[in-house]
Design a protein around this motif. Structure first.
Motif, PDB file in Angstrom:
ATOM      1  N   TYR A 186       0.810  -1.213   0.000  1.00  0.00           N
ATOM      2  CA  TYR A 186       0.000   0.000   0.000  1.00  0.00           C
ATOM      3  C   TYR A 186       0.852   1.276   0.000  1.00  0.00           C
TER       4      TYR A 186
ATOM      5  N   THR B 139      -1.974 -11.049  -2.621  1.00  0.00           N
ATOM      6  CA  THR B 139      -3.439 -10.948  -2.585  1.00  0.00           C
ATOM      7  C   THR B 139      -3.939  -9.524  -2.798  1.00  0.00           C
TER       8      THR B 139
ATOM      9  N   THR C 103      -7.387  -7.186  -6.967  1.00  0.00           N
ATOM     10  CA  THR C 103      -8.603  -6.625  -7.566  1.00  0.00           C
ATOM     11  C   THR C 103      -9.424  -5.844  -6.548  1.00  0.00           C
ATOM     12  N   ALA C 104      -8.832  -5.560  -5.387  1.00  0.00           N
ATOM     13  CA  ALA C 104      -9.562  -4.776  -4.396  1.00  0.00           C
ATOM     14  C   ALA C 104      -8.754  -3.606  -3.850  1.00  0.00           C
TER      15      ALA C 104
ATOM     16  N   TYR D  50      -5.363 -11.859   7.313  1.00  0.00           N
ATOM     17  CA  TYR D  50      -5.135 -11.915   5.865  1.00  0.00           C
ATOM     18  C   TYR D  50      -5.388 -13.281   5.239  1.00  0.00           C
TER      19      TYR D  50
ATOM     20  N   ALA E 272      -8.004 -13.114   2.411  1.00  0.00           N
ATOM     21  CA  ALA E 272      -7.433 -12.527   1.204  1.00  0.00           C
ATOM     22  C   ALA E 272      -6.575 -13.552   0.479  1.00  0.00           C
ATOM     23  N   ALA E 273      -5.847 -14.367   1.270  1.00  0.00           N
ATOM     24  CA  ALA E 273      -4.972 -15.359   0.654  1.00  0.00           C
ATOM     25  C   ALA E 273      -5.785 -16.466  -0.018  1.00  0.00           C
TER      26      ALA E 273
ATOM     27  N   VAL F  61     -10.036 -14.812  -6.590  1.00  0.00           N
ATOM     28  CA  VAL F  61     -10.036 -13.664  -7.493  1.00  0.00           C
ATOM     29  C   VAL F  61      -9.379 -12.436  -6.867  1.00  0.00           C
ATOM     30  N   ASP F  62      -8.789 -12.618  -5.699  1.00  0.00           N
ATOM     31  CA  ASP F  62      -8.051 -11.546  -5.033  1.00  0.00           C
ATOM     32  C   ASP F  62      -8.889 -10.290  -4.825  1.00  0.00           C
ATOM     33  N   CYS F  63     -10.161 -10.479  -4.441  1.00  0.00           N
ATOM     34  CA  CYS F  63     -11.025  -9.308  -4.339  1.00  0.00           C
ATOM     35  C   CYS F  63     -11.161  -8.809  -2.909  1.00  0.00           C
ATOM     36  N   ILE F  64     -10.368  -9.362  -1.989  1.00  0.00           N
ATOM     37  CA  ILE F  64     -10.397  -8.882  -0.601  1.00  0.00           C
ATOM     38  C   ILE F  64      -9.094  -8.165  -0.315  1.00  0.00           C
ATOM     39  N   SER F  65      -9.194  -6.972   0.219  1.00  0.00           N
ATOM     40  CA  SER F  65      -7.965  -6.316   0.645  1.00  0.00           C
ATOM     41  C   SER F  65      -8.214  -5.648   1.983  1.00  0.00           C
ATOM     42  N   LEU F  66      -7.225  -5.737   2.862  1.00  0.00           N
ATOM     43  CA  LEU F  66      -7.387  -5.195   4.209  1.00  0.00           C
ATOM     44  C   LEU F  66      -6.044  -4.761   4.751  1.00  0.00           C
TER      45      LEU F  66
ATOM     46  N   ARG G  12     -11.926  -4.305   2.636  1.00  0.00           N
ATOM     47  CA  ARG G  12     -12.631  -3.970   1.411  1.00  0.00           C
ATOM     48  C   ARG G  12     -12.862  -5.234   0.584  1.00  0.00           C
TER      49      ARG G  12
ATOM     50  N   ASN H 167     -14.354  -6.274  -3.151  1.00  0.00           N
ATOM     51  CA  ASN H 167     -14.828  -5.810  -4.442  1.00  0.00           C
ATOM     52  C   ASN H 167     -15.818  -6.856  -4.966  1.00  0.00           C
TER      53      ASN H 167
ATOM     54  N   ARG I 189     -16.034  -8.449  -8.407  1.00  0.00           N
ATOM     55  CA  ARG I 189     -15.120  -9.537  -8.737  1.00  0.00           C
ATOM     56  C   ARG I 189     -15.473 -10.828  -8.004  1.00  0.00           C
TER      57      ARG I 189
END
Lengths: 898, 171
Positions: A243, A701, A704-705, B55, B58-59, B63-68, B84, B86, B89
């Motif tokens: 980030y 990871t 896409t977010a 995490y 997310a791992a 589709v890798d659509c979780i981010s924190l 977050r 998405n 996705r």
């Protein structure tokens, strides 16, 4: 080479190794905890059990610990047989009995050796129904977090901290299953290498506190192979980003430089990169304050300002060769100044001259460990080049270790070797201006004024080679010189260490004389000079003008533009001279990382990339060129200085559009001596197969977010046209060549111990060779002895000779601005010789008034620093003493307490 | 011929059966509790966020659509600074729920998430966090984790002994 049979397959292995090392070197997966290639075997964890057979007919065999069994010819062992596997599974089950189930909140999770080994051994279900043991934790300072519940009692921490790094304040307490690893009371871990506990601990007992504040899993980090910028040794690091911020620094193994370890300044001194004081966008001076402007506007305006004007360039030892060179090309060689005062610059030039001559071997940092007699002249290595101190501590043990070899104890049998060695040390002499931390392992120390340290050195040289001029020194010093000379001549590999930190040319020359004299006696002598900053050597290979000369050439017609590259001039020399110098210029363009005193005077400030945002090459103290790579593409305007220079150059200049590699090519064309830097790293079009090397692990990871809070349409990932690395997770997933290895990972090996797979032989060279190219390996000039002997120092009445005292945390400009390191800065002080203090009637802690650069400072007295009579010491590089040009004569006044 | 007539007859009979088709959206269908729909973040019995920012979701996400980003409060309790998903996705595979060691992330039987603007499918923590415990009641990770993260003291958790006194002399 011995033939060994593992699970009925024949392999070849080195007989000087143990079976665990052999298995790991052969690429076999054998779980272990307490063994470490630098710490050797102790057999504490019982994890590496294998079955060893007596002979070919033996079907039963016996269970042995692989780390404690030597490799012998035709030895037959089995890793796979049920008894061995069962034992390892049971052992780990026992180790896990008290291990908390906290992996989700453990910072080691995902790169935990214990996790890897547990999976490898097949233990997956806790059968033990009873309660778990708990321990209270300790506060261990700003660097290390402590969680004792996770401990599996492998003893690696104390073996590293106490035995290897010489720490005094970490130990093991208690008995049986209550064993506790910590300090006698909560408090800051004092050793300079405490950060290595993070990597040494196989689980999460010791974790990185700076990472904890912005925690990210290993698999989420974007990494780049980099070089530590915090001192002149050029240790290899892995810098990691998430980030947009740098999250942590790990040691990057380089068998020729730092080996497995890093010092705390290198590991925790990165946070300035994320500082609020970071210059992120171009700024312009308007009405005496700096106002942020658009990049485009900045470029256009600067081009207009510089058009047709004479340009003066000030380079920097913190900037890469490429940035310095590009500035030099643009402003012209005669207008390019090194940005270092003459007092320091001349010394670096001297060092280069001696190192370049190739007359004696200049060992690499890691090679230092192989020397068996050491003589340090003037340098407080723990504070000026910390990793050197760690390696010297290992060198000290070489002579007593030979005794163990005589007793037929294999070198890897650490417990037995230590039993033999006890506290014995080999010949280790320190001549310094003050007490140093390494004194505790020294055979004898000599404390004197730098001139007298040099004289002692000359006396030693004379004792080795009587043709050299004699020094008339005190009887005591004469005797010491004799014994040092004797010890150096008795040794197989004597090492001389000196440096620039005391601003004494005489010390540098004396050190060279000793090494030359030893060489003449056909000794395999080594000469190690400590350079002050990451690219000090590189800078003086492409420039020969000092800051003072820039100051002298006054901008008379007011027609010149000054460009300052990554250099805070106010740290280099006194405030008045810099003020006068900067006043001469109406247009000052400063490329800087952080707001500093120099940026306050700039008309334009451009955001320069630190090691995290820039590509470049730096040359360390031994003349080793190493490439560091950009970690990430920031969302602000920060970029490599050489890119900024290309952008603000007049349109149409040849240099303004060329590729990074062409800058290097032009550099080599101008300075043929530096030819080696072209082969420092694979070219930008290097591909493994058809693929680039990804900076991100394949488990990265959130792609896409992570940007979707700004826009749900994902941006195209940035491309790296300057190197063979890519900014994404796509690319070659195997083991790349060492110079461009961004992280360590291997199937089943998620922790830093995956490094085993990247080495040809465990603890040895990396695949594709250790990175970095030594530039001065050719013997190219014949340099003679230095026959000038300085006069002995005589103390003055009422005046004191001020010497710089260095601090691992504080003396370096950038690392000191990292919050964690900042907590460890020393309070300013004035160090006094004890008898001087007694004569002046001052006690420890009394306030003394001194005048530095026209300002009166009140500093508390510090005694017992080992300074000699007639000298005082001031901490180098602290806010209070910044810009002071050491050494100088000074008086002080006692201040009455109010 | 006979089979054709028989088929016609069976189809004709269906006119009188109960209808399976529901008049969605006027009429809602009942979904099973473990139906994999909208993702929520739940709270523990003490009304604190269950997510500890490990995490793992997310791992696990294909589709890798979780981010924190994990952070800590003043007591050292770890929680996500932002979280977050998405949903444009997300494939509702439920791997995140399987990976979650704290029952924080759960898929619930709600699928009515359609939006005209894709940007609105990006859910932040405020949108994901619900007031209750979701499907799994009574679990508080920090009380079982065996370490001190500002929720309970050492030795006060489930299945834990009192902290060892290193200075005691008894065997």
């Amino acid at each position: 080479m011995a033939k060994i049979i593992i699970d009925n397959k024949e392999y070849e292995s080195d007989e000087s190794k143990n079976l665990l090392e052999a298995c790991l070197s052969l690429g076999l997966d054998l779980p272990y905890f307490c063994w470490h290639p630098e710490l050797d075997s102790i057999g504490a964890c019982r994890q590496c059990a294998v079955i060893k057979y007596k002979d070919e007919d033996d079907t039963k065999g016996k269970l042995v610990m692989a780390c404690l069994e030597p490799v012998t010819d035709k030895v037959r062992i089995s890793l796979e047989v049920d008894e061995a596997k069962q034992f390892r599974a049971d052992n780990i089950e026992a180790l896990m009995i008290n291990h908390p189930h906290d992996c989700p909140v453990c910072d080691e999770g995902g790169e935990c050796h214990l996790q890897d080994m547990t999976v490898m051994s097949g233990h997956n279900y806790r059968r033990y129904r009873f309660k778990k043991r708990t321990h209270t934790n300790q506060y261990l300072g700003p660097f290390i977090n402590h969680e004792m519940n996770r401990c599996i009692q492998c003893y690696r921490c104390v073996r590293f901290y106490k035995d290897y790094a010489g720490g005094k304040d970490l130990d093991v307490f208690g008995a049986h299953d209550d064993i506790y690893f910590g300090r006698h009371e909560p408090g800051t871990l004092e050793n300079e290498f405490s950060g290595n506990l993070v990597e040494i601990c196989p689980t999460g007992v010791f974790t990185d506190k700076t990472l904890k504040k912005h925690y990210t899993r290993k698999w989420d980090l974007t990494n780049a192979p980099s070089v530590c910028h915090n001192c002149g040794l050029g240790c290899n690091i892995i810098a990691s980003e998430r980030y947009g911020g740098i999250r942590r620094i790990l040691s990057r193994y380089n068998g020729d430089v730092n080996g497995y370890f890093l010092c705390d300044r290198g590991r925790f001194g990165y946070e300035y990169v994320n500082s609020k004081k970071r210059i992120q966008f171009p700024f312009k001076k308007q009405n005496n304050s700096l106002v942020q402007i658009e990049k485009k506007q900045a470029i256009q305006e600067i081009r207009k300002v510089a058009e047709g004007k004479k340009l003066i360039g000030i380079g920097s030892p913190k900037a890469s060769l490429e940035s310095n060179f590009l500035l030099r090309q643009w402003v012209g060689a005669k207008n390019f100044y090194a940005g270092i005062p003459e007092t320091e610059g001349k010394l670096i030039q001297k060092v280069i001259e001696i190192v370049k001559s190739g007359k004696v071997n200049v060992p690499s940092l890691n090679e230092v460990k192989s020397y068996d007699a050491v003589f340090i002249l003037g340098e407080d290595v723990t504070n000026t080049a910390p990793m050197l101190a760690l390696n010297l501590r290992q060198a000290v043990r070489n002579t007593p270790k030979e005794q163990a070899a005589g007793l037929n104890i294999p070198v890897w049998n650490d417990a037995a070797v230590r039993e033999v060695v006890q506290g014995n040390t080999g010949p280790f002499y320190i001549a310094a201006a003050q007490a140093t931390k390494l004194d505790e392992v020294a055979t004898q120390t000599y404390r004197a004024h730098p001139d007298d340290v040099a004289r002692l050195g000359q006396a030693v040289a004379h004792a080795i080679n009587p043709e050299l001029p004699e020094t008339d020194c005190s009887k005591e010093a004469g005797k010491l010189a004799e014994s040092i000379a004797g010890a150096l001549l008795d040794a197989k590999k004597p090492l001389i260490v000196a440096g620039t930190s005391l601003y004494s040319r005489a010390i540098i020359e004396a050190a060279a004389n000793i090494a030359f004299a030893l060489k003449e006696k056909e000794k395999d002598a080594g000469l190690f000079y400590v350079a002050p900053e990451v690219n000090s050597v590189g800078l003086f290979l492409i420039s020969d003008k000092f800051l003072d000369q820039a100051f002298e050439n006054v901008n008379q017609n007011d027609d010149a533009v000054l460009i300052v590259l990554e250099n805070d001039l106010y740290r280099r020399t006194d405030k008045n001279s810099v003020d006068n110098f900067l006043q001469d210029y109406n247009d000052i363009i400063v490329l800087a990382y952080l707001e500093n005193a120099t940026t306050q005077h700039a008309t334009y400030v451009l955001p320069a990339g630190t090691f995290a945002e820039a590509d470049g090459t730096v040359i360390n103290n031994e003349g080793r060129a190493q490439r560091f790579y950009q970690v990430h593409v920031p969302e602000n305007d920060v970029e490599s200085s050489w890119k900024w220079l290309q952008e603000i150059m007049p349109v149409g200049t040849a240099e303004s559009t060329i590729h990074f590699e062409n800058i290097v090519y032009n550099l080599v064309k101008t300075f043929p001596d530096l030819e080696g830097i072209q082969s420092v790293a694979p070219p930008a079009d290097y591909r493994k197969g058809t693929q680039k090397i990804p900076r991100e692990p394949h488990r990265y990871t959130g792609r896409t977010a992570m940007h979707t809070n700004i826009n749900v349409s994902e941006p195209k990932p940035p491309e790296d046209t300057d190197s063979a690395l890519s900014f994404t997770m796509e690319g070659y997933s195997g083991i790349p060549t060492a110079a461009i290895t961004p992280f360590y990972w291997s199937p089943g090996w998620n922790s830093a111990q995956a490094i085993n797979k990247y080495q040809i032989e465990v603890g040895g060279e990396l695949h594709g060779g250790n990175s970095g190219v030594r530039l001065f390996d050719k013997k190219n000039s014949n340099i003679g002895y230095f026959k000038n002997i300085t006069k002995t120092f005589s103390p003055q009445k009422g005046e004191w000779y001020a010497l710089p005292l260095y601090h691992i945390f504080g003396s370096d400009e950038l690392s000191a601005q990292s919050p964690a390191v900042n907590e460890r800065l020393p309070k300013p002080y004035i160090a006094l010789n004890n008898s001087d203090a007694w004569e002046a009637g001052v006690k420890e802690g009394d306030l003394l008034g001194i005048v530095l650069q026209g300002e009166t400072l009140k500093l508390p007295v510090k005694l017992n620093t080992g300074l000699t009579k007639g000298t005082i010491g001031l901490p180098k590089g602290l806010k209070e003493t910044v810009g002071t040009r050491f050494p100088f004569w000074i008086t002080f006044k006692k201040i009455k307490d109010e | 011929m006979f089979s054709n007539l028989r088929s016609l007859w069976i189809v004709f009979l269906h006119l009188f059966r109960k209808r399976e088709t529901v008049e969605y959206p006027e009429e809602k269908t009942e979904l099973p509790a473990r139906w994999r729909g909208r993702i929520v973040l739940t709270r523990d019995p003490d009304y604190e966020e269950r997510c500890v920012g490990c995490y793992l979701c997310a791992a696990a996400c294909p589709v890798d659509c979780i981010s924190l980003q994990a952070t800590e409060d003043e007591n050292g309790r770890r929680y996500p600074e932002f979280f977050r998903i998405n949903f444009s996705r997300c494939i509702f595979c439920g791997y995140c729920e399987e990976a979650c060691p704290t029952y924080a992330i759960q898929l619930i039987p709600d699928f009515e998430m359609a939006e005209y603007d894709r940007q609105n499918l990006v859910y932040e923590k405020e949108d994901l966090l619900i007031e209750g415990q979701g499907k799994y009641h009574g679990y508080n990770f920090y009380k079982e984790a065996g370490v001190d993260f500002g929720v309970k003291k050492k030795g006060e958790g489930e299945n834990e002994n009192k902290p060892v006194d290193v200075r005691k002399l008894m065997p």
